[in-house]
Design a protein around this motif. Sequence first.
Motif, PDB file in Angstrom:
ATOM      1  N   LYS A 131       0.828  -1.210   0.000  1.00 43.43           N
ATOM      2  CA  LYS A 131       0.000   0.000   0.000  1.00 43.43           C
ATOM      3  C   LYS A 131       0.859   1.256   0.000  1.00 43.43           C
ATOM      4  O   LYS A 131       0.543   2.246  -0.676  1.00 43.43           O
ATOM      5  N   PHE A 132       1.949   1.237   0.772  1.00 40.86           N
ATOM      6  CA  PHE A 132       2.821   2.396   0.897  1.00 40.86           C
ATOM      7  C   PHE A 132       4.256   2.009   0.560  1.00 40.86           C
ATOM      8  O   PHE A 132       4.677   0.877   0.820  1.00 40.86           O
ATOM      9  N   VAL A 155       1.631   4.259  -2.589  1.00 39.55           N
ATOM     10  CA  VAL A 155       1.609   5.630  -2.068  1.00 39.55           C
ATOM     11  C   VAL A 155       2.964   5.971  -1.435  1.00 39.55           C
ATOM     12  O   VAL A 155       3.386   5.320  -0.469  1.00 39.55           O
ATOM     13  N   PRO A 156       3.665   6.979  -1.958  1.00 39.53           N
ATOM     14  CA  PRO A 156       4.979   7.321  -1.403  1.00 39.53           C
ATOM     15  C   PRO A 156       4.862   7.909   0.000  1.00 39.53           C
ATOM     16  O   PRO A 156       4.010   8.761   0.267  1.00 39.53           O
ATOM     17  N   LYS A 175      -1.731  15.248  -2.409  1.00 40.79           N
ATOM     18  CA  LYS A 175      -2.815  14.354  -2.808  1.00 40.79           C
ATOM     19  C   LYS A 175      -2.324  12.974  -3.187  1.00 40.79           C
ATOM     20  O   LYS A 175      -3.118  12.033  -3.289  1.00 40.79           O
ATOM     21  N   ILE A 176      -1.005  12.835  -3.430  1.00 35.90           N
ATOM     22  CA  ILE A 176      -0.493  11.544  -3.901  1.00 35.90           C
ATOM     23  C   ILE A 176       0.582  10.954  -2.996  1.00 35.90           C
ATOM     24  O   ILE A 176       1.047   9.841  -3.235  1.00 35.90           O
ATOM     25  N   ALA A 177       0.983  11.680  -1.971  1.00 38.07           N
ATOM     26  CA  ALA A 177       2.070  11.204  -1.114  1.00 38.07           C
ATOM     27  C   ALA A 177       1.859  11.694   0.310  1.00 38.07           C
ATOM     28  O   ALA A 177       1.128  12.654   0.561  1.00 38.07           O
ATOM     29  N   TYR A 206      -5.637   8.126  -2.619  1.00 34.33           N
ATOM     30  CA  TYR A 206      -4.263   8.396  -3.050  1.00 34.33           C
ATOM     31  C   TYR A 206      -3.990   7.719  -4.391  1.00 34.33           C
ATOM     32  O   TYR A 206      -3.407   8.315  -5.309  1.00 34.33           O
ATOM     33  N   GLN A 207      -4.392   6.460  -4.529  1.00 32.46           N
ATOM     34  CA  GLN A 207      -4.120   5.722  -5.760  1.00 32.46           C
ATOM     35  C   GLN A 207      -4.826   6.345  -6.963  1.00 32.46           C
ATOM     36  O   GLN A 207      -4.249   6.428  -8.060  1.00 32.46           O
TER      37      GLN A 207
END
Length: 281
Positions: A131-132, A155-156, A175-177, A206-207
Amino acid sequence: MAGEATLLEEVPWAGVIICQDPNALYKVIDNFKNSVLLISDFGRLKAQQASLVKDVVLPYSHRINSFNGDAGVGNRDSLLFFMGNRFRKEGGRVRDMLFQVLEDEEDMIIKHGTQSLESRRLATQGMHTSKFCLHPAGDTPSACRLFDAIVSLCVPVIVSDDIELPFEDIIDYSKIAIFVPSSDAVQPGYLASMLRSVSLGRVLQYQNELLKVKRYFEYEDPDGAVNAIWRQVASKLPLVNLMINRGKRLVKREVAGVDCSCICSNRNDSVGTGLCQSCFS
């Protein structure tokens, strides 16, 4: 090289120079500081050599295969994945501390690894099933691992306090990390507790945001990284010309330290809005 250096000293700015690797042109960068630099990392450059005003931050080429599926967590059994060198210099010393607090967590995969085909295979598998994905600072603040995570829809989790990122005029990285200050991330239990508190629905959000921007990190995509880079170069030119023309009429004066008149990177100013006249001097 001597002729090129002379040319660059005679004109206010001299074209676009690709120096993507942090070590590229390291010993001669002063000869090129008046050019628009296409660079992946400010980590080894001084304030007088590079600036967010005139230079463009590039994404590293990702080294693992992109994830071609949709957003989803059904096959992502690992909470957090990292594989890379444990021991690095400078800001990368945080890695060893992160290993100490994370390597025994049951739902996390934290491995020491070096560059090899087998490592890439394992990294692809790990990022596509987690996931991360952890992105700690290395010898410099950024690395290809971050962009591997983005194209993997992993997700970074960025633990790199001085990082500068590509295309922030069109991408909202919040929004993405997830960004975690190094001082917090190395506290026992902090990162594990924080990530376990993120709901599956939030991971999906996030994805989905990663899917929207993924093409900007694909150099092969016709509407991807290359187009975004040249759009940013074009956007720099009006301000470059402004600074050149302004510099022609300013009275030269002695100042203590760096005289600031252009936006610098985060490593030199806590809010990223310092100004450096030396960019075009």
